[in-house]
Scaffold this motif. Structure first.
Motif, PDB file in Angstrom:
ATOM      1  N   LEU A 247       0.748  -1.190  -0.041  1.00 48.42           N
ATOM      2  CA  LEU A 247       0.061   0.011   0.022  1.00 48.42           C
ATOM      3  C   LEU A 247       0.881   1.180   0.011  1.00 48.42           C
ATOM      4  CD1 LEU A 247      -2.705   1.453   0.086  1.00 48.42           C
ATOM      5  CD2 LEU A 247      -2.748   0.863   2.666  1.00 48.42           C
ATOM      6  N   SER A 248       1.200   1.779  -1.412  1.00 50.50           N
ATOM      7  CA  SER A 248       2.019   2.893  -1.306  1.00 50.50           C
ATOM      8  C   SER A 248       1.469   4.159  -1.044  1.00 50.50           C
ATOM      9  CB  SER A 248       2.689   2.794  -2.627  1.00 50.50           C
ATOM     10  OG  SER A 248       1.322   3.320  -3.443  1.00 50.50           O
ATOM     11  N   GLU A 249       2.256   5.355  -0.933  1.00 51.77           N
ATOM     12  CA  GLU A 249       1.848   6.561  -0.332  1.00 51.77           C
ATOM     13  C   GLU A 249       1.118   7.286  -1.544  1.00 51.77           C
ATOM     14  OE1 GLU A 249       4.943   9.265   1.144  1.00 51.77           O
ATOM     15  OE2 GLU A 249       3.602  10.812   1.181  1.00 51.77           O
ATOM     16  N   GLU A 250       1.482   6.892  -2.695  1.00 54.32           N
ATOM     17  CA  GLU A 250       0.732   7.540  -3.882  1.00 54.32           C
ATOM     18  C   GLU A 250      -0.625   6.899  -4.029  1.00 54.32           C
ATOM     19  OE1 GLU A 250       2.867   4.470  -7.278  1.00 54.32           O
ATOM     20  OE2 GLU A 250       2.971   6.620  -7.523  1.00 54.32           O
ATOM     21  N   MET A 251      -0.766   5.425  -3.634  1.00 53.83           N
ATOM     22  CA  MET A 251      -2.031   5.058  -3.511  1.00 53.83           C
ATOM     23  C   MET A 251      -3.162   5.724  -2.807  1.00 53.83           C
ATOM     24  SD  MET A 251      -2.178   0.881  -3.970  1.00 53.83           S
ATOM     25  CE  MET A 251      -0.780   0.228  -4.544  1.00 53.83           C
ATOM     26  N   ILE A 252      -2.540   5.841  -1.469  1.00 55.66           N
ATOM     27  CA  ILE A 252      -3.211   6.492  -0.312  1.00 55.66           C
ATOM     28  C   ILE A 252      -3.847   7.894  -0.548  1.00 55.66           C
ATOM     29  CG2 ILE A 252      -3.170   7.422   2.106  1.00 55.66           C
ATOM     30  CD1 ILE A 252      -1.293   4.833   2.515  1.00 55.66           C
ATOM     31  N   ARG A 253      -2.787   8.728  -1.569  1.00 51.59           N
ATOM     32  CA  ARG A 253      -3.128   9.956  -1.866  1.00 51.59           C
ATOM     33  C   ARG A 253      -4.110   9.927  -2.953  1.00 51.59           C
ATOM     34  NH1 ARG A 253       0.199  13.482   0.429  1.00 51.59           N
ATOM     35  NH2 ARG A 253       2.232  12.982   1.025  1.00 51.59           N
ATOM     36  N   PHE A 254      -3.871   9.047  -3.782  1.00 49.04           N
ATOM     37  CA  PHE A 254      -5.226   8.862  -4.960  1.00 49.04           C
ATOM     38  C   PHE A 254      -6.260   8.625  -4.119  1.00 49.04           C
ATOM     39  CE2 PHE A 254      -7.583   6.781  -8.143  1.00 49.04           C
ATOM     40  CZ  PHE A 254      -7.455   7.704  -9.072  1.00 49.04           C
ATOM     41  N   VAL A 255      -6.580   7.640  -3.408  1.00 44.86           N
ATOM     42  CA  VAL A 255      -7.796   7.215  -2.771  1.00 44.86           C
ATOM     43  C   VAL A 255      -8.427   8.524  -1.886  1.00 44.86           C
ATOM     44  CG1 VAL A 255      -8.781   5.812  -1.081  1.00 44.86           C
ATOM     45  CG2 VAL A 255      -7.380   4.740  -2.492  1.00 44.86           C
ATOM     46  N   ALA A 256      -7.558   9.143  -1.232  1.00 44.67           N
ATOM     47  CA  ALA A 256      -8.145  10.492  -0.580  1.00 44.67           C
ATOM     48  C   ALA A 256      -8.600  11.361  -1.477  1.00 44.67           C
ATOM     49  CB  ALA A 256      -6.799  11.176   0.142  1.00 44.67           C
ATOM     50  N   GLN A 257      -8.278  11.677  -2.822  1.00 41.39           N
ATOM     51  CA  GLN A 257      -8.923  12.520  -3.582  1.00 41.39           C
ATOM     52  C   GLN A 257      -9.864  12.079  -4.478  1.00 41.39           C
ATOM     53  OE1 GLN A 257      -8.196  12.953  -7.308  1.00 41.39           O
ATOM     54  NE2 GLN A 257      -7.417  11.029  -6.986  1.00 41.39           N
ATOM     55  N   SER A 258     -10.226  10.693  -4.534  1.00 45.13           N
ATOM     56  CA  SER A 258     -10.984   9.905  -5.319  1.00 45.13           C
ATOM     57  C   SER A 258     -12.355  10.054  -4.819  1.00 45.13           C
ATOM     58  CB  SER A 258     -10.550   8.387  -5.751  1.00 45.13           C
ATOM     59  OG  SER A 258     -11.717   7.754  -6.149  1.00 45.13           O
ATOM     60  N   LYS A 259     -13.343  10.273  -5.808  1.00 43.73           N
ATOM     61  CA  LYS A 259     -14.913  10.220  -5.149  1.00 43.73           C
ATOM     62  C   LYS A 259     -15.231   8.811  -5.298  1.00 43.73           C
ATOM     63  CE  LYS A 259     -16.478  14.672  -5.561  1.00 43.73           C
ATOM     64  NZ  LYS A 259     -14.999  15.261  -5.431  1.00 43.73           N
ATOM     65  N   LYS A 260     -14.583   7.889  -6.146  1.00 41.23           N
ATOM     66  CA  LYS A 260     -15.233   6.520  -6.190  1.00 41.23           C
ATOM     67  C   LYS A 260     -14.788   5.474  -5.474  1.00 41.23           C
ATOM     68  CE  LYS A 260     -17.224   7.324 -10.711  1.00 41.23           C
ATOM     69  NZ  LYS A 260     -17.404   6.767 -11.991  1.00 41.23           N
ATOM     70  N   ILE A 261     -13.144   5.584  -5.130  1.00 38.00           N
ATOM     71  CA  ILE A 261     -12.553   4.744  -4.177  1.00 38.00           C
ATOM     72  C   ILE A 261     -12.906   4.913  -2.965  1.00 38.00           C
ATOM     73  CG2 ILE A 261     -10.518   3.284  -3.873  1.00 38.00           C
ATOM     74  CD1 ILE A 261     -10.090   3.836  -6.678  1.00 38.00           C
ATOM     75  N   MET A 262     -13.559   4.298  -2.045  1.00 37.72           N
ATOM     76  CA  MET A 262     -14.081   4.387  -0.810  1.00 37.72           C
ATOM     77  C   MET A 262     -13.003   4.486   0.131  1.00 37.72           C
ATOM     78  SD  MET A 262     -17.301   4.727  -1.027  1.00 37.72           S
ATOM     79  CE  MET A 262     -16.825   5.609  -2.462  1.00 37.72           C
ATOM     80  N   PRO A 263     -13.270   5.398   1.209  1.00 44.27           N
ATOM     81  CA  PRO A 263     -12.252   5.545   2.073  1.00 44.27           C
ATOM     82  C   PRO A 263     -12.391   4.344   3.264  1.00 44.27           C
ATOM     83  CG  PRO A 263     -14.112   7.105   2.629  1.00 44.27           C
ATOM     84  CD  PRO A 263     -14.323   6.442   1.247  1.00 44.27           C
ATOM     85  N   HIS A 264     -11.842   3.417   2.795  1.00 39.73           N
ATOM     86  CA  HIS A 264     -11.899   2.059   3.641  1.00 39.73           C
ATOM     87  C   HIS A 264     -10.888   1.226   3.155  1.00 39.73           C
ATOM     88  CE1 HIS A 264     -14.547  -1.925   4.527  1.00 39.73           C
ATOM     89  NE2 HIS A 264     -13.350  -1.792   5.188  1.00 39.73           N
TER      90      HIS A 264
END
Ligand code: SF4
Length: 425
Positions: free
Chosen positions: A243-260
């Motif tokens: 689980l990379s930092e770039e993935m976490i950043r991407f999920v944080a700004q995505s409307k579709k990938i749930m914060p979970h």
């Protein structure tokens, strides 16, 4: 006119197995079978087994016995992880007609062209080293949410795990093919997809018609984020080291990938993590959780943990307890370690007595309960989006917020499969 044959399924184990059973069912329906409920009379019964299930052997025997009582002339097929690991053992169960290993599972329609019962069970299985193909699968839990398998197998060799022996090397679908499947699922009106795999963060491995692949899980989620129709994605589980930092950043700004996120930890003791041959230490886990919470304070984080691994002393367990106690996570899935043949952990000493394992399990389940309560309370008064599900449970309907808090309300058919802004009370 010849009557269609009927088939019934039973699935043990994980979401991946459920998605595969759904695909096996669609395959057989496409070749003329009519699907029945497992409790009904059918010509063929298929049991999709799991190697993690405790007493898989006992459970399998019990199910076959039930089938024999109900439909003694039926044709019984056993497939899945346990069928790959112990084909002979399964073939010896009275009433079993066919054992399908990992490579043959998706050729089930061919194997069922002839339903003649022989004197003994037929085994169609090969060495797991020779299993290399990827078979895409998806299931509908109900018509609101689908589990989509995008990756299979694992190249890690955690010392307690039989999955690499049952499912083989890590391999995955191509992004192009996943996108086609996702559009197919969206066209059926599904709003949420749970991305599923054995080691999902390892997505991208395998070769495409002999060409080496150059894609990874981060590329996949970026592409999925742009597909029309699907409004929510969840990542079923991801190893902390992947689980990379770039993935976490991407999920944080995505409307579709749930914060979970669901992130296996397995132990809060570095000594035990080493014995388990996990690919990280507890410090990395702490960092990942902090990074997620910094970007998404509302994010749900689930944790897998194993208690009673050989060598886990009282102090090691206490270390795990304290680690989890301090960690800003929402819930745990607690597993009690149990010995598996052909794994390095099988011979490790000292063994933790069973009652002690159970006691540790209880302690962590209690802690998980407290964590979940605390997480839910933190969100009281907040408005979050909820996807309501189809099932009517005695007049009650359920749904989950984006950050995986369960909501219940009196059933309203107009809310089924709708995403609604909901104030948590
Ligand atoms: S990462 Fe470890 S525990 Fe998970 S499937 Fe692979 S070997 Fe098993």
């Amino acid at each position: 006119m010849q009557q269609s044959k009927t088939v019934a399924f039973h699935t043990l184990g994980c979401k991946l197995n459920y998605s595969e059973t759904s695909t096996l069912s669609r395959t057989l329906e496409a070749s003329g079978f009519v699907k029945k409920d497992f409790e009904e009379q059918a010509d063929v019964y298929v049991i999709n087994t799991c190697s993690v299930t405790e007493n898989a052997d006992k459970e399998c025997r019990m199910l076959v016995r039930r089938i024999q009582r109900r439909a003694p002339q039926s044709f019984v097929v056993i497939t899945g992880c346990y069928a790959q690991l112990k084909p002979e053992e399964i073939a010896n169960i009275e009433g079993v007609d066919l054992v399908l290993g990992a490579a043959e599972k998706f050729n089930i329609a061919q194997h069922l062209q002839d339903l003649t019962k022989g004197d003994s069970a037929r085994i169609c299985s090969c060495d797991i080293e020779d299993v290399s193909g990827f078979n895409s699968s998806y299931s509908h839990a109900d018509r609101t949410r689908t589990f989509l398998k995008v990756q299979d197998g694992c190249d890690y060799n955690c010392s307690f795990c039989t999955i690499p022996l049952a499912r083989g090397h890590s391999r995955s679908d191509t992004i192009d093919r996943v996108l086609i499947k996702v559009k197919e699922i969206a066209a059926q009106g599904v709003k949420e997809i749970v991305l599923t795999g054995i080691n999902l963060g390892d997505f991208g491995k395998g070769n495409d018609g002999g060409k080496q692949r150059d894609e990874n899980f981060y590329d996949l989620i970026q592409e999925l984020d742009q597909i029309e129709g699907i409004e929510r994605y969840r990542i079923s589980s991801i190893e902390p080291n992947l689980l990379s930092e770039e993935m976490i950043r991407f999920v944080a700004q995505s409307k579709k990938i749930m914060p979970h996120f669901h992130i296996p930890l397995q132990s809060g003791s570095n000594k035990i993590l080493g014995l388990m041959r996990r690919r990280y230490q507890r410090e990395l886990y702490t960092e990942r959780v902090a990074m997620i919470k910094e970007q998404m304070p509302h994010c749900a984080i689930g944790v897998d943990v194993i208690v009673g691994f050989p060598g886990e002393s009282k102090e090691d367990f206490q270390e795990t307890f304290e680690f989890l106690h301090e960690l800003d996570v929402s819930y745990f899935h607690v597993f009690t370690y149990s010995e598996r043949d052909n794994t390095p952990a099988f011979d490790m000493k000292p063994v933790v007595p069973i009652h002690e394992r159970q006691e540790r399990n209880k302690i962590l389940r209690n802690l998980s309960h407290q964590k979940l309560q605390y997480f839910t309370q933190q969100h009281l008064g907040a408005t979050r989006s909820v996807l309501f599900e189809t099932v009517d449970k005695n007049g009650i309907m359920e749904g989950y917020t984006d950050n995986y808090i369960k909501v219940q309300t009196p059933y309203r058919s107009e809310w089924v499969n709708k995403i609604i802004d909901w104030e948590l009370r």
